[in-house]
Design a protein around this motif. Structure first.
Motif, short mmCIF file in Angstrom:
data_model
loop_
_atom_site.label_atom_id
_atom_site.label_comp_id
_atom_site.label_asym_id
_atom_site.label_seq_id
_atom_site.Cartn_x
_atom_site.Cartn_y
_atom_site.Cartn_z
N ASN A 1 0.83 -1.20 0.00
CA ASN A 1 0.00 0.00 0.00
C ASN A 1 0.86 1.26 0.00
O ASN A 1 0.57 2.23 -0.70
N LYS B 1 -0.35 5.01 -0.86
CA LYS B 1 -1.36 5.06 0.19
C LYS B 1 -0.65 5.14 1.53
O LYS B 1 -0.12 4.16 2.03
N GLY C 1 -3.71 3.56 6.45
CA GLY C 1 -4.73 2.54 6.18
C GLY C 1 -5.13 1.78 7.43
O GLY C 1 -4.59 2.00 8.52
N LYS D 1 -14.19 7.83 6.96
CA LYS D 1 -12.73 7.89 7.08
C LYS D 1 -12.29 8.02 8.53
O LYS D 1 -11.38 8.78 8.87
N PRO E 1 -5.88 10.25 2.26
CA PRO E 1 -6.75 9.07 2.15
C PRO E 1 -6.42 7.99 3.18
O PRO E 1 -5.26 7.73 3.49
N VAL F 1 -7.14 4.16 3.59
CA VAL F 1 -7.59 3.07 2.74
C VAL F 1 -7.61 1.75 3.52
O VAL F 1 -6.86 1.56 4.47
#
Length: 235
Positions: free
Chosen positions: A106, A111, A114, A142, A184, A186
């Motif tokens: 990731n 990313k 996460g 999120k 983000p 994820v």
């Protein structure tokens, strides 16, 4: 588990586990961690255990001790971490053997933060629903908690000001800060098995209701200290 040199730092995951009076689960999590694939270190950050937790933590696992407070304990371990990927988990979880191989994947694809797919260790339908809703919350809002396994690049963690030093809701607040910065969060394709001990002790429906209520109260401005008093300690 491999002790890494500086040349390997970019491939190393530092698993960070804040603990307090966890003698019931501490040996189980160590057995689980010993079987993981990949290059990693494990740091247990103790907040003043009065049982045999610290006694049961054996090399090659690292143990550091300091003042009580989950956010504070996580930050202390992060400061001592040698890897450039931090992976925060709780003591009462179990991980899949290949999870650490999926986390760097990731990071390489951009990313930086996460979480894992949460599964509770109960076959009761209410607990399955709770696990499903935790995934929905993380995906849509999120917001991820460290019992879901919270992964983040160390340099980003430091840029974000580390974990808030508050008695509870530190991972909630940290997720909110990531969201505000449009970073983000994820889902990593690996499950994490989480203990349902609080639900069993305090009642499933009551605990599910309290979790939602506390999040709402925190959003409405109630202090983490006040919420922590209501939350209580089940150990």
């Amino acid at each position: 588990m491999v002790s890494m040199g500086c040349e390997d730092r970019n491939r190393m995951v530092s698993i960070i586990i804040p603990v307090l009076n966890e003698e019931k689960y501490i040996r189980r999590i160590q057995r689980n961690l010993e079987r993981l694939d990949g290059e990693y270190e494990v740091i247990f950050s103790d907040g003043g255990s009065t049982d045999r937790t610290r006694e049961f933590i054996k090399p090659p696992f690292r143990l550091i001790s300091g003042a009580r407070g989950r956010g504070r304990q996580m930050n202390m371990a992060a400061d001592a971490a040698r890897g450039d990927i931090l992976f925060f988990i709780h003591c009462d979880v179990l991980l899949k053997r290949d999870v650490l191989l999926r986390i760097p994947e990731n990071v390489r694809t951009g990313k930086a933060a996460g979480y894992l797919k949460i599964i509770f260790d109960s076959r009761r339908i209410l607990m399955r629903i709770c696990g499903f809703m935790s995934g929905v919350r993380a995906r849509l809002r999120k917001i991820a908690f460290s019992d879901q396994g919270l992964m983040i690049q160390k340099d980003l963690f430091e840029k974000m000001g580390k974990m808030p030093d508050i008695p509870l809701m530190e991972d909630y607040e940290f997720s909110v800060r990531l969201r505000k910065k449009k970073i983000p969060l994820v889902r990593i394709d690996s499950p994490i098995l989480v203990s349902s001990r609080r639900f069993k002790k305090c009642g499933m429906l009551r605990t599910m209701w309290q979790m939602q209520k506390f999040q709402f109260q925190y959003r409405m401005g109630m202090s983490a200290k006040e919420i922590a008093k209501k939350y209580g300690d089940i150990r």
